[in-house]
Design a protein around this motif. Sequence first.
Motif, mmCIF file in Angstrom:
data_model
loop_
_atom_site.group_PDB
_atom_site.id
_atom_site.type_symbol
_atom_site.label_atom_id
_atom_site.label_comp_id
_atom_site.label_asym_id
_atom_site.label_seq_id
_atom_site.Cartn_x
_atom_site.Cartn_y
_atom_site.Cartn_z
ATOM 1 N N VAL A 20 0.845 -1.191 0.000
ATOM 2 C CA VAL A 20 0.000 0.000 0.000
ATOM 3 C C VAL A 20 0.884 1.245 0.000
ATOM 4 O O VAL A 20 1.993 1.237 0.529
ATOM 5 N N LEU A 68 -0.349 3.750 4.479
ATOM 6 C CA LEU A 68 -0.918 2.771 5.404
ATOM 7 C C LEU A 68 -2.115 3.334 6.174
ATOM 8 O O LEU A 68 -3.134 2.655 6.310
ATOM 9 N N SER A 84 -5.149 3.493 3.913
ATOM 10 C CA SER A 84 -5.652 2.141 3.661
ATOM 11 C C SER A 84 -6.375 1.584 4.883
ATOM 12 O O SER A 84 -7.439 0.966 4.754
ATOM 13 N N LYS A 85 -5.823 1.798 6.068
ATOM 14 C CA LYS A 85 -6.480 1.331 7.286
ATOM 15 C C LYS A 85 -7.842 2.007 7.452
ATOM 16 O O LYS A 85 -8.827 1.350 7.799
ATOM 17 N N LEU A 116 -1.421 -5.411 5.292
ATOM 18 C CA LEU A 116 -1.225 -4.213 4.485
ATOM 19 C C LEU A 116 0.171 -3.699 4.800
ATOM 20 O O LEU A 116 0.450 -3.316 5.941
ATOM 21 N N ASP A 158 -5.547 1.322 -3.507
ATOM 22 C CA ASP A 158 -4.254 1.013 -4.116
ATOM 23 C C ASP A 158 -4.392 0.211 -5.400
ATOM 24 O O ASP A 158 -3.400 -0.206 -5.984
#
Length: 136
Positions: A15, A18, A21-22, A54, A122
Amino acid sequence: MSNATQQMIFVNLPVRDLEVSKAFFAALGYTFNPTFTDEKAACMIISDSIFVMLLVETFFAQFTTQPISDARRQTEVITCLSAESRKAVDVLVDTALKAGAREPQPARDYGFMYQRGFQDLDGHLWEIAHMEGEPG
């Protein structure tokens, strides 16, 4: 291979950001195991035996000698998860779309299986499917 111990799967995905994405996957209802989460990686819990790691791209690169694919331009893998009902498929994909994902193709109804997918922030492809005969 013995069936006595249930195997676990850890899907590792690179990713770019991070925290972004989280936040995206948290919006879909997923949680993270804090024991295996830090500034380089996050362990997303799918089920008791399925996890997605991830990994920040620079950290991911330490585990391979191959170049990292840009999932926004090329497809290497499609991760498919089951859902308990057709409605659950729609709810999860619609939630992903509201959180910033895109739907690369329309829903597919094969009679015995209903399937929709999304491309995460992503570019990773996720398929969510309900098959007739499954509970729910």
